[in-house]
Design a protein around this motif. Structure first.
Motif, short mmCIF file in Angstrom:
data_model
loop_
_atom_site.label_atom_id
_atom_site.label_comp_id
_atom_site.label_asym_id
_atom_site.label_seq_id
_atom_site.Cartn_x
_atom_site.Cartn_y
_atom_site.Cartn_z
N MET A 1 -8.85 9.89 -8.51
CA MET A 1 -8.94 8.52 -7.99
C MET A 1 -10.37 8.19 -7.59
O MET A 1 -11.21 9.07 -7.46
CB MET A 1 -8.00 8.34 -6.78
N ASP B 1 -4.56 0.80 -2.19
CA ASP B 1 -3.31 0.42 -2.84
C ASP B 1 -2.89 1.45 -3.88
O ASP B 1 -3.72 2.20 -4.39
CB ASP B 1 -3.45 -0.96 -3.48
N TYR B 2 -1.60 1.44 -4.19
CA TYR B 2 -1.07 2.35 -5.19
C TYR B 2 -0.38 1.59 -6.31
O TYR B 2 0.45 0.71 -6.07
CB TYR B 2 -0.05 3.31 -4.56
N ASP B 3 -0.73 1.96 -7.51
CA ASP B 3 -0.08 1.41 -8.69
C ASP B 3 -0.28 2.45 -9.78
O ASP B 3 -1.42 2.80 -10.09
CB ASP B 3 -0.75 0.08 -9.07
N GLU B 4 0.80 2.96 -10.30
CA GLU B 4 0.68 4.04 -11.27
C GLU B 4 -0.18 3.61 -12.45
O GLU B 4 -1.02 4.37 -12.94
CB GLU B 4 2.06 4.45 -11.76
N GLY C 1 -2.86 5.27 -9.89
CA GLY C 1 -2.36 5.78 -8.60
C GLY C 1 -3.05 5.08 -7.44
O GLY C 1 -3.26 3.87 -7.47
N TRP C 2 -3.39 5.84 -6.42
CA TRP C 2 -4.08 5.26 -5.27
C TRP C 2 -5.46 4.79 -5.72
O TRP C 2 -6.18 5.53 -6.39
CB TRP C 2 -4.24 6.30 -4.16
N HIS C 3 -5.83 3.60 -5.34
CA HIS C 3 -7.11 3.07 -5.80
C HIS C 3 -7.66 2.03 -4.83
O HIS C 3 -6.96 1.58 -3.93
CB HIS C 3 -6.96 2.44 -7.19
N ILE D 1 -0.65 11.51 -0.87
CA ILE D 1 -2.04 11.10 -0.70
C ILE D 1 -2.93 12.35 -0.77
O ILE D 1 -2.46 13.47 -0.59
CB ILE D 1 -2.23 10.43 0.68
N HIS E 1 4.83 0.23 -6.20
CA HIS E 1 3.55 -0.11 -5.57
C HIS E 1 3.61 0.14 -4.06
O HIS E 1 4.65 -0.08 -3.43
CB HIS E 1 3.21 -1.60 -5.79
N TYR E 2 2.48 0.59 -3.54
CA TYR E 2 2.40 0.88 -2.10
C TYR E 2 1.07 0.40 -1.56
O TYR E 2 0.10 0.24 -2.30
CB TYR E 2 2.53 2.39 -1.84
N ARG E 3 1.03 0.24 -0.25
CA ARG E 3 -0.24 -0.01 0.43
C ARG E 3 -0.36 0.99 1.58
O ARG E 3 0.56 1.16 2.38
CB ARG E 3 -0.28 -1.45 0.96
#
Ligand code: PLP
Ligand code: PLP
Lengths: 367, 367
Positions: free
Chosen positions: A1, A36-39, A43-45, A108, A156-158
């Protein structure tokens, strides 16, 4: 990442609160960390430190519906010389990944998160208060942000970290509290989410807390959800008892949180050659020990209070007074040692504290 | 409270989705309902229907941290003649208040909420699809909005209703599914929050669902958290079995959701003079009945699928096939009757459906 943290400094610094009237968790600093996370985006970016501000989310975001969240809580302390210390922060990110696993949230990078945390605290360094007992409370948390009403893990995650300067937990010296043993409501059960730091455990606890407060208790003593016999935790703290010279604490059984303070206290006691054992402790055993005059101390442990002595246990219609309602000798010694290490006043034989502002921010990119 | 609903219509109506490619819960209509809670402002206040849009919240809002949320799920159906029907919507607001009580959230005015819901659906009436099996999914939910990190009931809340046109649950006819009996993870336990529709129950279920899917199962059969012996629910549905001519379903014990579909099915069966009983059902009993050739039907029930027949139960290394993997006679009859009543095709002897657009909106105030 991408491990370069973008930093956008605020143009309008807030006024710092009056150090004498700091409460808990209502005032926030000038900046916050987001990622943020988005595959599909690797991933985490996009790790960034930006001015503290509201976030905007679609009402269909999963976090509002299915409770897929985790959080952590730790503190930064200012030493007499003005250094800023964190207490075992790596344990919190380690635990967050255990929570993530239980909640089906992607893990993480623990060492990167530690860097990010140190960078953020360094940016808001002036917010770490210096009065006795005060600290900067640190709240890392993850919410699920996919806009979808299906019950499934979010895509998606934050991840965010927010900071709040907090006052002393004990304003007029340590006061032992009255605790109510809860017989109806259950916080968590084996196979549930008790070992994770996730919202649902806390919302489940509110009702019992309300009932306990109405009975003059400051916290609830939780029993296991299966037999309603064994001690689990007290409020949002782990719990220890001194019975006939030996310290006992409920073993980690899947429904109890693996507290950083609990872990540190066990290490300290061993270091001092004081007998300490992790095992099942039943309410019956406590009652018997009290009856025999052998229930010598009881205390909760957690980041907020560090050590919170229990003066009285309310059990059905009985009140079990412990140590004459006074703080015990070991409770006091643990409190003094731990807070001493945290604030750099006492030697740190375990290398528990790590300083902010000595190594980090090299990889970050200020704008 | 103020029961005049302000309505602000959107200026830019979205394009309706292709009715043949409707999925579940990803597309939302043009409007949403909002109402806020603040004790100092008289409790629930400012009910309004506004264009569907993101909401802005402080990162310290309790909802992101302690899971104090509740939600509901129901559907609006379009009849052949174009009328819009709701199925027992008052039951959902009644249940929401039970969830509120468990989660320490202030109660809502059930009849006002029903008015508000009908007004919203009327505003977005064109979004109710008409193809066979399609409907408008309705999601009322409450989040806790106080900006405070203390673990205690929030002082502020937001209630919202959002709407999503959804496709047919069964696209190629009803297919019985394979269900995995869960032995490790627990959804809820007596004394917990299982009887409430709150996020934590659903986040706790994700992990088991992942494991079950990897074993080729579409859902999890939950056992009780105490003895891991008694059947609770299947996925997010209640569950029924036909054993030796009698229909049995787990009794409401505090950890099971009081499903509207479950309740309706019990009433229908009684109306038809088919024996139905609510009691504890153990896994052992099911295995014995299967062995004796007396496990005749099994089906889940809920708003999404209405009736979802179970073709196979995966238990340890055994597969229990039910009714040759085919939908049973009673399951089919219940499905046909309920969906018939919901869409106005079948007589409604219980007065279960209520029409949208006949009485409401008189008290609302359009801008
Ligand atoms: C449920 C629960 N138990 C125990 C603890 C103590 O953990 P720690 O010592 O890591 O703060 C906490 C949190 O602080 C908690 O929320
Ligand atoms: C856990 C759970 N059980 C059962 C049900 C079925 O309830 P209802 O028939 O009201 O949709 C639902 C929701 O739909 C649910 O989430």
């Amino acid at each position: 990442m991408d491990t370069q943290i973008t930093i956008i400094h605020t143009r309008t610094k807030k006024q710092k609160p009056d150090p004498d009237s700091l409460g808990f968790g209502r005032i926030f600093t000038d900046h916050m960390f987001i990622m943020d996370y988005d595959e599909e985006l690797g991933g985490w970016h996009d790790p960034r430190i930006i001015p503290y501000q509201p976030i905007t989310l679609d009402p269909s975001c999963m976090t509002f519906h299915y409770g897929q969240t985790v959080f952590e809580g730790l503190k930064a302390y200012r030493t007499k010389e003005g250094r800023i210390l964190l207490f075992r922060p790596e344990k919190n990110f380690e635990r967050m990944n255990k929570s993530n696993d239980r909640l089906c949230i992607p893990s993480i990078d623990e060492s990167f998160m530690l860097e990010a945390l140190k960078t953020l605290v360094e940016v808001d360094r002036d917010w770490v208060p210096d009065a006795e007992g005060t600290s900067l409370y640190i709240r890392p948390f993850i919410i699920s942000t996919e806009t979808y009403l299906g019950v499934s893990p979010s895509k998606h995650y934050r991840f965010m970290i927010i900071l709040s300067p907090v006052g002393a937990y004990y304003k007029d010296g340590i006061n032992p509290v009255r605790i109510g043993v809860e017989k109806e409501f259950v916080r968590s059960v084996k196979g549930g989410t008790g070992m994770a730091k996730t919202g649902g455990n806390y919302s489940a606890s509110l009702k019992a807390q309300e009932v306990a407060e109405a009975l003059g208790c400051s916290q609830v003593l939780w029993l296991d959800g299966i037999e309603k016999k064994y001690i689990e935790e007290v409020g949002s703290m782990n719990v220890f008892f001194k019975i006939n010279g030996e310290i006992v604490t409920p073993e980690l059984n899947g429904s109890i949180l693996d507290g950083v303070t609990r872990n540190s206290i066990i290490q300290l006691l061993k270091h001092w050659d004081i007998p300490v054992i992790e095992r099942r402790v039943s309410m019956e055993e406590l009652i018997q020990a009290h009856h025999d005059g052998k229930l010598e101390e009881a205390f909760g442990t957690g980041t907020a209070a560090v050590v919170s002595p229990v003066g009285e246990l309310l059990w059905e219609d009985n009140v079990l007074e412990i140590n004459g309602g006074q703080i015990g000798e070991i409770s006091q010694k643990l409190y003094d040692t731990l807070t001493g290490i945290q604030t750099g006043k006492v030697e740190d034989p375990f290398n528990w504290v790590s300083e902010v502002g000595t190594s980090s921010s090299s990889k970050s990119h200020a704008i």
